[in-house]
Structures are given as structure tokens and as C-alpha cells.
Enzyme design. Structure first.
Site, PDB file in Angstrom:
ATOM      1  N   GLU A  21      38.251  32.173  30.657  1.00 45.01           N
ATOM      2  CA  GLU A  21      37.464  33.163  31.375  1.00 45.01           C
ATOM      3  C   GLU A  21      37.779  33.008  32.859  1.00 45.01           C
ATOM      4  O   GLU A  21      38.077  31.920  33.332  1.00 45.01           O
ATOM      5  CB  GLU A  21      35.974  32.949  31.121  1.00 45.01           C
ATOM      6  CG  GLU A  21      35.602  33.146  29.671  1.00 45.01           C
ATOM      7  CD  GLU A  21      34.130  32.951  29.412  1.00 45.01           C
ATOM      8  OE1 GLU A  21      33.353  32.839  30.369  1.00 45.01           O
ATOM      9  OE2 GLU A  21      33.759  32.922  28.238  1.00 45.01           O
ATOM     10  N   CYS A  22      37.685  34.090  33.584  1.00 45.68           N
ATOM     11  CA  CYS A  22      37.996  34.072  35.009  1.00 45.68           C
ATOM     12  C   CYS A  22      36.988  33.222  35.782  1.00 45.68           C
ATOM     13  O   CYS A  22      35.888  32.973  35.324  1.00 45.68           O
ATOM     14  CB  CYS A  22      37.968  35.491  35.560  1.00 45.68           C
ATOM     15  SG  CYS A  22      39.122  36.598  34.734  1.00 45.68           S
ATOM     16  N   GLY A  23      37.390  32.817  36.969  1.00 51.61           N
ATOM     17  CA  GLY A  23      36.484  32.151  37.895  1.00 51.61           C
ATOM     18  C   GLY A  23      36.241  33.061  39.074  1.00 51.61           C
ATOM     19  O   GLY A  23      37.178  33.626  39.640  1.00 51.61           O
ATOM     20  N   ASN A 130      34.557  39.620  35.195  1.00 46.10           N
ATOM     21  CA  ASN A 130      35.104  38.985  34.013  1.00 46.10           C
ATOM     22  C   ASN A 130      34.321  39.507  32.813  1.00 46.10           C
ATOM     23  O   ASN A 130      33.100  39.489  32.814  1.00 46.10           O
ATOM     24  CB  ASN A 130      34.960  37.464  34.087  1.00 46.10           C
ATOM     25  CG  ASN A 130      35.477  36.809  32.834  1.00 46.10           C
ATOM     26  OD1 ASN A 130      36.646  36.918  32.509  1.00 46.10           O
ATOM     27  ND2 ASN A 130      34.593  36.164  32.106  1.00 46.10           N
TER      28      ASN A 130
END
Length: 182
Positions: A21-23, A130
């Protein structure tokens, strides 16, 4: 890492622990280099994705500038050198992104790199997101050029942008867009 007056985060990237998952980071601080703080925070979030990295800063006049690149934070933002063109400001956001199936080529990866910019004048914005929209395909078909929009984040940016350019203020544009998302 680049220097930031109040934060010095030390993080080593482990390829085997890369995220799924994106940060995303947001910084609001007066009198400090918010771009540098964002860079350091993204460096600490590097495990969340290494497809691309980007930072957006709102200048004191309300304009927003963004820099982004492919790869890890260090590579994509050229060890912090890419931040030198960003304005001074007190608000910044950034993202590290992980690969997804809709971004296979380097061109599509770069176009999907965030933050994404939209709006006009006082209703300008930078979006980092996200997640996945269940009704992405349906909403995408409602755009003038659906072929130019192949990620959920691009779709939301286009939808908010369309609302703002039709006369809504930013808040109204976000609310209107949000009501359509599933």
C-alpha cells in the site's frame, strides 16, 4: 537524506519488506523547510512503496508546485536535489507509491506518480490517495477523455478539477466528487 531542522529520520530500505500500500504524508509547519520534512517522512515510509515518490508544496501565495520521479525516494527525488525548485511554504504533502497492474510502463508509472495537481487559483489542490474505487469504470466513462485516466487517483483528481473549473469552490468540488465515489 537532506537536512531538516527539527526531524532527522534514519531508515534503511529492505527490498524484501516492500509494502503493498502507498505511503502518504502531510506536513503543516511554520518557519521550517516543509519539503525537507516531507522528504524525510517519505524516506521513513519507503517500505510502503518504491515505484515512485513525490512532494508538493503550497507557496505563501497559494500556488502549488510538485516534484516527483520513479523509484525510491532517494532515486526519484534525486537525493533531495529535486526539492530545490519547490517554493518555501508551510504546507506540503507527499507520497511513495507501490506498483499496480494499471501502471506497467515507465510512462504510465510516472503519470500515476503522486501527488497529482488540479484546480485553479485559490481552488488549487494536490491529491495523494491509496485505494481502489468500486465504481471506477463507470465514473471514468463520464469523463471527456476517459483514456487519459487509468488510476483511481487520476479519476478523483479529474472529477474534482472538473467541479472547480465549472465554478465550484474546492470544498464543494471535493464534496460533490466524494458523493459519487464507491
Amino acid at each position: 537524506m537532506i537536512d531538516a531542522e527539527t526531524v532527522d529520520l534514519d531508515f534503511e530500505f529492505n527490498e524484501e519488506e516492500k509494502g503493498h500500500e502507498c505511503g502518504i504524508v502531510g506536513v503543516c509547519a511554520e518557519g521550517v523547510d516543509v519539503a525537507a520534512l516531507s522528504y524525510n517522512a517519505l524516506f521513513a515510509l519507503q517500505h510502503r512503496g518504491h515505484d515512485s515518490a513525490g512532494v508538493a508544496v503550497m507557496a505563501t501565495d497559494g500556488s502549488i508546485m510538485c516534484t516527483k520521479g520513479l523509484g525510491t525516494v532517494e532515486k526519484g527525488l534525486r537525493e533531495g536535489d529535486a526539492l530545490k525548485g519547490l517554493p518555501a511554504g508551510s504546507i506540503a504533502s507527499g507520497q511513495v507509491r507501490y506498483s499496480t497492474n494499471e501502471t506497467i510502463s515507465d510512462e504510465s508509472k510516472f503519470n500515476a506518480a503522486q501527488p497529482l495537481l488540479g484546480g485553479i487559483g485559490r481552488s488549487s489542490f494536490a491529491l495523494s490517495h491509496n485505494g481502489h474505487l468500486v465504481n471506477f469504470s463507470e465514473l471514468r466513462q463520464g469523463l471527456p477523455k476517459p483514456e487519459d485516466c487509468y488510476t483511481d487517483s487520476q479519476l478523483m483528481t479529474c472529477m474534482i478539477d472538473r467541479e472547480v473549473k465549472s465554478g465550484a469552490d474546492l470544498y464543494e468540488g471535493i464534496v460533490s466528487t466524494t458523493k459519487q465515489l464507491n
